[in-house]
Motif scaffolding. Structure first.
Motif, PDB file in Angstrom:
ATOM      1  N   SER A  16       0.603  -1.425   0.011  1.00  0.00           N
ATOM      2  CA  SER A  16       0.117  -0.174   0.439  1.00  0.00           C
ATOM      3  C   SER A  16       0.974   1.682   0.166  1.00  0.00           C
ATOM      4  O   SER A  16       2.056   1.223   0.536  1.00  0.00           O
ATOM      5  CB  SER A  16      -0.814   0.386   0.982  1.00  0.00           C
ATOM      6  OG  SER A  16      -1.438   1.166   1.978  1.00  0.00           O
ATOM      7  N   VAL A  40      -8.519   3.389  -3.047  1.00  0.00           N
ATOM      8  CA  VAL A  40      -9.104   3.622  -1.508  1.00  0.00           C
ATOM      9  C   VAL A  40      -9.184   5.433  -1.860  1.00  0.00           C
ATOM     10  O   VAL A  40      -7.967   5.836  -1.589  1.00  0.00           O
ATOM     11  CB  VAL A  40      -7.866   3.567  -0.357  1.00  0.00           C
ATOM     12  CG1 VAL A  40      -9.086   3.834   1.019  1.00  0.00           C
ATOM     13  CG2 VAL A  40      -8.267   1.789  -0.370  1.00  0.00           C
ATOM     14  N   LYS A  46     -13.537   2.173  -1.533  1.00  0.00           N
ATOM     15  CA  LYS A  46     -12.735   1.642  -2.142  1.00  0.00           C
ATOM     16  C   LYS A  46     -13.235   0.378  -3.693  1.00  0.00           C
ATOM     17  O   LYS A  46     -14.716   0.427  -3.065  1.00  0.00           O
ATOM     18  CB  LYS A  46     -11.768   0.691  -0.611  1.00  0.00           C
ATOM     19  CG  LYS A  46     -11.285  -0.297  -1.940  1.00  0.00           C
ATOM     20  CD  LYS A  46     -11.639  -0.878  -0.237  1.00  0.00           C
ATOM     21  CE  LYS A  46     -10.041  -2.087  -0.193  1.00  0.00           C
ATOM     22  NZ  LYS A  46      -9.882  -3.337   1.323  1.00  0.00           N
TER      23      LYS A  46
END
Length: 165
Positions: A16, A40, A46
């Motif tokens: 991420s 996101v 998301k």
């Protein structure tokens, strides 16, 4: 903006990272966003990149109410006194009327802060690629537009080449 992409298929880990809107726009323009990647948005929305990150000129009335991240090339702007807003018009898909292409709405109370964030005037964005996070709305006139989440939800990059209208 946070993107999360699957790691090696043998691994269950995901990676991420936070990405600036301009970096995401560059990747979108160059078709470097994996459509299966999970994005996101800052509000927690998301989903797969193919659903969350889309060209503005592909939005239809069926998308009204969708909270998403949209991008396109600005062909001009128009002030609407009745709504006290400025609309950034986007290059339509070939063979499509500009009236059928969604625009980006900047309310009068947002304009000053948006210009500060963009480090340029709204009127000088013609020919630039833009990306916006917001909600797709359908006006009473039948026109589509994106209502910005906030004044930081719009970014731009200068474009190469002329704008085709």
């Amino acid at each position: 903006m946070t993107t999360a992409t699957p790691a090696n298929r043998r691994s269950r880990r995901t990676t991420s990272r936070t990405m600036r809107l301009t970096a995401l726009l560059k990747r979108a323009i160059n078709n470097q966003v994996d459509p299966r990647a999970i994005l996101v948005l800052p509000d927690g929305t998301k989903g797969r990149a193919s659903r969350i990150l889309r060209p503005l000129n592909t939005i239809t009335a069926a998308d009204s109410g969708l909270h998403t991240c949209l991008h396109g090339r600005i062909t001009g702007y128009q002030e609407y006194i009745a709504t006290r807003s400025v609309f950034l018009h986007i290059q339509p898909t070939p063979g499509t009327s500009p009236r059928q292409t969604a625009a980006i709405m900047i309310r009068a109370d947002q304009a000053s802060a948006v210009q500060d964030n963009l480090d340029t005037s709204i009127g000088s964005l013609e020919g630039h690629h833009a990306i916006a996070i917001g909600t797709v709305r359908l006006a009473r006139t039948g026109s589509l537009y994106i209502e910005l989440d906030n004044t930081s939800s719009l970014a731009h990059l200068p474009s190469r080449g002329p704008v085709n209208r």
